[in-house]
Scaffold this active site. Structure first.
Site: not given
Ligand SMILES: Cc1ncc(COP(=O)(O)O)c(C=O)c1O
Length: 384
Positions: A77-78, A155, A185, A205, A207, A243, A331
């Site tokens: 997601g990041t 989130n 989310q 994302s 996970h 890759t 985080c």
């Molecule tokens: C709303 C939101 N965006 C982005 C992310 C980041 O995703 P990733 O952990 O896959 O980098 C998170 C992860 O906590 C999230 O909750």
């Protein structure tokens, strides 16, 4: 229940990450072992990997109502959020971004970075309930606004934004402005149809919905101008070099398909467990407040302010008692940092330090939620 090193934990932190859904690991494993080929090669070993990658792309596209070529696989997601914000403005410092004060750091820190580079940026406030006013967002755009980024589900609080209404307000003023949503989310509970949402870009994302970590997606509507963030071999139609993680893409696509199929059951079953937990806390803990509780909210988030109880102390005691919860985004938990989301909703730093987040998911049972809430109520009694 999560068992690790013989310790049984009640896991109420599904917004941080989710356990893989059954069958996801089994679907991925062959591409880490026997079918390990580089999907960019031309021989049979590569072709097997490439076929699986493209099939995964088709499956993800189908879940979003998108075309396969509009799906960009990322490392999570990041990265998807970084690409969505940086891609359209890179190379032209007159172009910038409008976003919300309650966004995830992946969006907010990218916005701050672009600001430091000289791009015009604007961070829009929210209501006390975390609500987003579409007209306020649209009215915050300037002549250089190239991207408006508004998350689907927050989130920390689970507050749901009407992304379609924001998109409509933005496009009414300037149809060329790109609308991005961080739907990281949202996959387990909200429809992700990109046309219905009216978005040009959407981040996911793996996970967060029973798939693997390190696997993500950015939907990019056909015709969207986007400079890559990662340069190299030109994979993903030049939008994301590197890759391919074929196993990751297969795992993400498999889990997304399962999450979409399970969505209505998830909404009622997990939502019911969350509502019961919330009701019991309201009855058992004096003065408790649900942050973001007045507006639309996802079925699996519960963010509580428990006056006169420090969240770090409570989380430690919950952990010792076998309950895994958190204070906000992954985080931030563990650190004493105050939640920017709760501050944006008008809470003082001291009030924000009284907030804990419980998030429920596809593995959560009524029994463990009942045990979790009983533990919470006992601990609050002790700490007060
Ligand atoms: C709303 C939101 N965006 C982005 C992310 C980041 O995703 P990733 O952990 O896959 O980098 C998170 C992860 O906590 C999230 O909750």
């Amino acid at each position: 229940m999560i068992c690790d090193n013989d310790r049984v934990m009640i896991y109420l932190d599904h917004a941080a990450t989710t356990p893989m859904r059954p069958g996801v690991w089994e679907a991925m494993a062959p591409f880490a072992v026997d079918r390990f080929g580089n999907s960019s090669g031309a021989h049979e070993v590569s072709r097997k990997a490439k076929d699986a990658l493209e099939e995964s792309r088709e499956r993800v596209a189908a879940c979003l109502g998108a075309r396969p070529m509009e799906i960009v696989f990322t490392s999570g997601g990041t990265e998807a959020d970084n690409l969505a914000l940086k891609g359209p403005v890179t190379g032209d410092r007159s172009l910038g971004v409008v976003t919300m004060a309650t966004e995830h750091e992946a969006v907010l820190e990218t916005t701050h970075f672009l600001h430091r580079l000289g791009h015009p940026t604007h961070v829009v406030g929210v209501s006390r309930d975390g609500g987003v006013d579409p007209d306020l967002v649209a009215g915050s755009m300037g002549p250089g606004t190239a991207v408006v980024s508004v998350m689907t589900v927050n989130n920390e609080t689970g507050v749901v934004t009407d992304v379609a209404a924001v998109s409509a307000a933005v496009k009414r003023i300037d149809p060329s402005v790109l609308v991005h949503t961080d739907a990281v989310q949202a996959a387990a509970c909200e429809s992700l149809d990109v046309d219905r949402l009216g978005v040009d870009m959407l981040s996911l994302s793996g996970h967060k919905f029973g798939g693997p970590k390190g696997a993500g997606v950015l939907f990019v509507r056909e015709g969207t101008r986007l400079e890559p963030v990662l340069h190299g071999g030109g994979q993903e139609l030049g939008r994301r070099s590197g890759t391919h993680d074929v196993a990751g893409a297969v795992g993400l696509a498999t889990a997304l398909g399962m999450a979409v199929e399970d969505r209505s059951r998830f909404r009622s079953a997990v939502g019911g467990i969350r509502d019961d937990f919330e009701k019991r806390v309201m009855e058992g803990v004096e003065g408790v407040v649900v942050n973001g509780g007045a507006g639309p909210r996802s079925p699996h988030h519960l963010n509580l302010r428990i006056p006169d109880v420090r969240n770090q102390t409570l989380l430690l005691r919950l952990d010792q008692s076998g309950v895994a919860a958190s204070a906000g985004s992954a985080c931030q938990s563990g650190a004493a940092k105050v939640s920017h989301v709760l501050e944006a909703m008008g809470l003082s730093p001291d009030e924000a330090r009284e907030c804990v987040r419980f998030t429920f998911g596809w593995t959560t049972t009524q029994d463990e939620a009942s045990e979790g809430v009983a533990t919470l109520i006992d601990l609050v009694g002790e700490l007060r």
